[in-house]
Structures are given as structure tokens and as C-alpha cells.
Design an enzyme around this catalytic site. Structure first.
Site, short mmCIF file in Angstrom:
data_model
loop_
_atom_site.label_atom_id
_atom_site.label_comp_id
_atom_site.label_asym_id
_atom_site.label_seq_id
_atom_site.Cartn_x
_atom_site.Cartn_y
_atom_site.Cartn_z
N MET A 1 -18.34 -16.51 25.41
CA MET A 1 -19.17 -16.44 24.21
C MET A 1 -20.51 -17.15 24.41
SD MET A 1 -17.82 -14.72 21.69
CE MET A 1 -18.39 -15.36 20.14
N ARG B 1 -23.94 -15.38 23.94
CA ARG B 1 -24.86 -15.80 22.88
C ARG B 1 -26.28 -15.96 23.43
NH1 ARG B 1 -20.61 -19.82 19.65
NH2 ARG B 1 -19.68 -18.12 18.43
N TYR C 1 -23.22 -9.89 15.68
CA TYR C 1 -22.15 -10.02 16.68
C TYR C 1 -22.31 -11.25 17.56
CZ TYR C 1 -25.08 -6.96 19.83
OH TYR C 1 -26.06 -6.37 20.59
N GLU C 2 -21.22 -11.55 18.29
CA GLU C 2 -21.10 -12.77 19.10
C GLU C 2 -21.27 -14.03 18.25
OE1 GLU C 2 -19.83 -12.15 21.72
OE2 GLU C 2 -20.46 -10.13 22.21
N GLY C 3 -20.72 -14.00 17.05
CA GLY C 3 -20.85 -15.12 16.12
C GLY C 3 -22.07 -14.95 15.26
#
Length: 574
Positions: A286, A290, A426-428
Site C-alpha cells: 500500500m 500510495r 483508491y489505495e485508501g
């Protein structure tokens, strides 16, 4: 609209922000000349191979059938050229076919691929995350089996985290992993939103899947990570299937898959990172993703800016106010259009500087620099959130510069706006990034990581606006890290704080570039036109974007009282 890589800009940022010379001193086999060659090479490749497919990728998109997902015409050949060119190997481990270059050089590669064709670039981006997880958490046998072909791109990788009932709450996942008895596990479950979960670009897809072992603890403590290939190491098909792909606002050439594992009870995976060690391994993926998603904001901002500038120089409309005569001029001569274009360039360059700097700090961290690791961790949520916010704002400005034609699909301006809108999600989500910043990152090393960053910026900054922003930021972060400040109030102000902090760091790096450009210009070195524009863009950043960020103080400190002043039902009232 064609794409031209911003080669001089990228070289300049690598030298004066990322610090190629410092990376060489830290042990990387890189030099300014080598970096220049990579920048020029990938720029030409992205423009020649990925960019021409951007339009067909949007209009035709990935297509699902019971036999799997097929990509539009031309994508398979372009991907083969990507593999043959070795563009996925730049920063990968040399022991497995990589070039061992700094991560920041791989960032340049992904920025260009994303600007040329954001949807297509998601395939190598996800593979990079899988490589990172295997590099840091795989056993020697797993690395030997999977890394060589992932590194070259012969195989691709994915992250399989999200489930329908869980969303961003990873701890709520239900996918199971039952021991077979021979060291492998039988995987059963369903995942959603899996980027490039299936396609016809490569012969195998290596899925990294979060699942629960029997009797695992509840929540995130009971999650493990598994290698679940589409084709097993011995060459037989695994029980992995894409059951559908999503119909999305943008990135149509990136298949967003619903993946089924073990419908026939014959999906086999192997544990990576130890039992219940899935979260640690997941964050390796992640954090890499990010930083790369933040770069997508830079990519689309660059592409949208290029398109807007080209249109503004061609479109003739109205006389310039206050000018003698009534002759119509190109719209680039009108003050408000010029304001938008300069803002687009300033935001793009600021976000690029922040992303390259964070990647370079991660490179230094990989050579044992603990302070650089802490700084990279602190900056990661800023890169992801502010970088993607910049991408959205600049793409929206690009539509505005085009006027009514920006709302027409044929110009391409609308595609940039549609494609980038997923990046803050996305990706947090960016809200999660802000919560991470105030909940974890401000307190790294007992607050010393933040203190060192502020001290470095304060020592180097000269612009009055930038110095004021740094002081404002220092004051706000002291409130945010005060144990007496309620958690709800910290979270309520986390997003404006993140923006304020990102602008401060970007402003610091833009001022550094301005000084370098002015110094080189005075010495008669470099391209005078490039250096003059670089200086102007940096000054514009200081004069307009930095003061805006100072205005976020009130929002950051407003607290949460008004957020909870009414019951939930009141939000639905007419």
C-alpha cells in the site's frame, strides 16, 4: 492531443529536488547522465507506445467474457514493447533481473506512462506493489519462483484486499484460507475492485490475497497474505476466475474486476509474511501504491496542462481587454486564461517536486537512513492525497480552459477529468490519508520527524509567504498533537491540515528550484526559456497557492462541534 514528456522539467527536479548526486553517494549506481538517459528513453517510449492507445482505451475499454478479460487492439503489442524495453525492471532487485536503480527513477517511468495512458499504467503499477511485497516478505524460494517474471513484466501482479461487505474496513474481510497439509492453503472467497485482476497481456497473473486462517483473531490482527497465481508454478490452472468487471466513470482500459477464488474448491495459495502477518505485508504494498497513485495526479495534471496550453494557443476569440484595436487574439493572451494555465503549471510542478522528493527519501531509507525513512513515512499521505487533489483540480481547469469544447469528448479534456477522479478514492481514500497523518504520522519518533521537517523548511525558506505558512503549520500541528485535543476535532481538521502541510513542503521545494533556476540563469547555463518559466512558476506558487494554504488554519482548528450538532436523520431533510 499528443503527449510530450516534460523531459527538461523531470531532469531538473531529479537534480535539484530528488538529489541524484546524493543517491549516488548513498550507494546507488546512478549518475546524472544515466538519469537523463532513462528520462529521455521512457519519455519517448510513453509518447510512442502508450499515448496513441489512450483514446481507444477510453472508447472501447477492457471487455469481459466467460473466457476472461480482453484488452483493446494494440494494448498487447504495446505491453510486449514495455517488457522488451525493460521499463519494469528499473528499480527492481538485480538478483531477479532488475536494474537496482533508485525508486525515484521508477517513479519517472510511471509518471510518463500514466500521463500517456493512465488506465494502462495501472497494470505495471500494481505489479510494482507485488514485487515490493515479495522482496520484503517472501521466502527465498518464493522470491526465486515469482520475482524474475514479475520484474521483467512477463507476469503481472495484483493486490486483492477489498470485499463487498468490508470496503475500506479490511478487518471485516471473510475470505478463508484452510491448510491443505502440504504447506499450501485452499483459498475461498470473493474480492472486488481488483485492478487488472484479469487481462490478456501476460500469460500469468500473480494475485496477492488477504484471507483468514481458521481460528484467526478477529479484525485486522487475524489477517494473512497469500500468493495465489492464476497459473500455478507447475503450469496448471488455479481455481481463480474474474466473474465481472465494473462499468466506471473513467480509466475504462483498466479492468476493475470482481474475483472469485475457490468456486470449485481448488484454489491453492501459499502463505507470505507469516501467519496473521497480512497487515504488515499489505502496508508494504500500500505504501508503494500510495506514492504511485500520488504520481498519477502529477501524470494527469501534466497531460491536462499540455492539452490546455495547446488549445489556448490555437483558439482565437475576442480582443484582449485594454489592448489597442479590436482584433481577436489567441485566448492565452487573456488574463484569466493565463491565470488558469499558470496555476495548472504551478500545481503540477509542486506535486511533482513533492512526489520525487518523497521517493528519494524512500531510496535513502532503503540504504539504512532512519531519518529518511521517517520522513518518507510522514510524506506518503501528503503525496497520495494532495497529489491526487492536484490532479483533479488541474484536470478540471483543463476543461475550463477549453470552454464548451472541454465538455465535448473529442477534445480529450473530459477524459482526463474522468480518469483522475478515482485517484483520491483508491489505495485508501484521501480522508483516510488525512486521518493517518494526524493519527500516526505527526507522532512519529515522538514528534521529532515532524519537528525536523519544519526546522529544515524554516532554515531554508526565504519567501515571506512561505515562512508565514511554515509558522502557521507549526502552530496547527501543535494543537493537533496535543493530547487534550479531542480525537473528533483532530479528525475534523485533518484534511485541511494535510493540504496546508503538503503546500508548505511543495512550496519549500519550489523555492529551492527557483533559486537553482535563477543561479543557473545568472551563470548563463541551461535553457534560458525553461529557467525563466521555472522561476516564474515557482514565484506564482509562492504568491498565490501558499497564501491560500494559510487560510486553511481556521478550518483545521474549527473542531467537530458543528459536525455533530444535528442527528443523522437531519442530513436527509428536504
Amino acid at each position: 492531443m499528443t503527449y510530450t514528456a516534460p523531459i527538461e522539467e523531470q531532469k531538473f527536479v531529479l537534480r535539484h529536488v530528488a538529489g541524484i548526486d546524493r543517491l549516488a553517494e548513498a550507494g546507488f549506481d546512478v549518475s546524472a547522465d544515466m538519469a537523463d538517459a532513462i528520462v529521455e528513453g521512457v519519455g519517448a517510449f510513453a509518447a510512442g507506445e502508450f499515448a496513441p492507445l489512450n483514446r481507444v482505451g477510453d472508447t472501447v475499454g477492457a471487455r469481459w467474457s466467460p473466457d476472461g478479460v480482453s484488452m483493446p487492439d494494440g494494448f498487447r503489442d504495446a505491453y510486449r514493447a514495455y517488457v522488451e524495453g525493460g521499463w519494469g525492471t528499473i528499480s527492481a532487485p538485480g538478483d531477479f533481473g532488475g536494474q537496482d536503480q533508485p525508486q525515484v527513477m521508477a517513479a519517472v517511468v510511471l509518471e510518463n506512462l500514466g500521463a500517456a495512458n493512465m488506465a494502462f499504467s495501472l497494470c505495471p503499477m500494481l505489479s510494482a506493489g507485488a514485487i515490493e511485497a515479495l522482496k520484503h516478505h517472501g521466502t527465498p524460494e518464493q522470491q526465486e519462483t515469482w520475482l524474475p517474471r514479475l520484474v521483467t513484466g512477463e507476469w503481472t501482479g495484483t493486490m486483492n484486499l477489498t470485499e463487498p461487505q468490508a470496503g475500506s474496513d479490511v478487518g471485516a474481510l471473510k475470505t478463508r484460507a484452510d491448510p491443505v497439509g502440504d504447506g499450501t492453503y485452499r483459498i475461498k472467497g470473493q474480492k472486488i475492485f481488483i485492478t487488472f485482476g484479469d487481462h490478456d497481456l501476460a500469460d500469468n497473473i500473480v494475485h496477492l490475497v488477504l484471507a483468514r486462517l481458521p481460528d484467526a483473531p478477529a479484525g485486522t490482527r487475524g489477517i494473512s497474505l497469500f500468493i495465489v497465481p492464476k497459473v500455478r508454478a507447475e503450469g496448471t490452472a488455479n481455481d481463480v476466475r474474474c466473474v465481472s468487471i465494473e462499468h466506471k466513470l473513467g480509466i475504462h482500459a483498466s479492468p476493475t474486476c470482481v474475483m472469485a477464488f475457490g468456486d470449485n474448491d481448488d484454489c491453492i495459495g501459499e502463505l507470505i509474511g507469516g501467519e496473521n502477518g497480512g497487515m504488515r505485508a499489505m502496508f508494504t504494498m500500500m505504501n508503494n501504491a500510495r506514492l504511485n497513485v500520488g504520481l498519477q495526479g502529477v501524470s494527469i495534471a501534466e497531460r491536462a496542462t499540455q492539452a490546455a496550453v495547446a488549445y489556448a494557443m490555437e483558439r482565437v476569440q475576442s480582443a484582449r481587454a485594454g489592448a489597442p484595436g479590436r482584433e481577436a487574439v489567441a485566448i492565452i493572451q487573456h488574463p484569466d486564461v493565463r491565470r488558469m494555465l499558470l496555476r495548472m503549471k504551478a500545481l503540477t510542478q509542486g506535486a511533482r517536486a513533492l512526489a520525487y522528493y518523497a521517493n528519494a527519501q524512500a531510496d535513502l531509507a532503503s540504504r539504512g537512513d532512519a531519518a529518511a525513512k521517517a520522513r518518507a513515512d510522514l510524506l506518503t499521505p501528503l503525496v497520495k492525497a494532495w497529489g491526487t487533489d492536484v490532479g483533479c483540480e488541474v484536470a478540471s481547469l483543463g476543461v475550463q480552459v477549453h470552454g464548451g469544447m472541454g465538455f465535448i469528448e473529442e477534445t480529450g479534456a473530459a477524459q482526463h477529468f474522468r480518469d483522475i477522479r478515482i485517484a483520491p478514492i483508491y489505495e485508501g481514500t484521501n480522508g483516510i490519508q488525512a486521518a493517518d497523518l494526524v493519527g500516526r504520522k505527526l507522532g512519529l519518533e515522538g514528534g521529532e520527524t515532524l519537528a525536523r521537517l519544519i526546522a529544515d523548511m524554516r532554515a531554508e525558506a526565504e519567501s515571506d509567504h512561505l515562512l508565514q505558512l511554515i509558522e502557521t503549520l507549526d502552530g496547527v500541528t501543535k494543537v493537533m498533537t496535543n493530547p487534550q485535543t479531542p480525537v473528533d476535532s483532530r479528525l475534523a481538521g485533518s484534511y485541511p491540515l494535510l493540504t496546508m502541510m503538503a503546500v508548505a513542503v511543495a512550496g519549500w521545494l519550489m523555492e529551492r528550484q527557483m533559486k537553482a533556476a535563477d543561479r543557473l540563469g545568472a551563470a548563463g547555463e541551461g535553457d534560458p526559456g525553461f529557467l525563466a518559466m521555472k522561476s516564474t512558476v515557482a514565484q506564482f506558487f509562492m504568491a498565490t497557492i501558499v497564501p491560500e494554504a494559510m487560510g486553511l488554519k481556521a478550518s483545521a482548528l474549527a473542531g467537530s462541534t458543528l459536525l455533530y450538532a444535528n442527528p443523522d436523520e437531519a442530513f436527509a431533510a428536504a
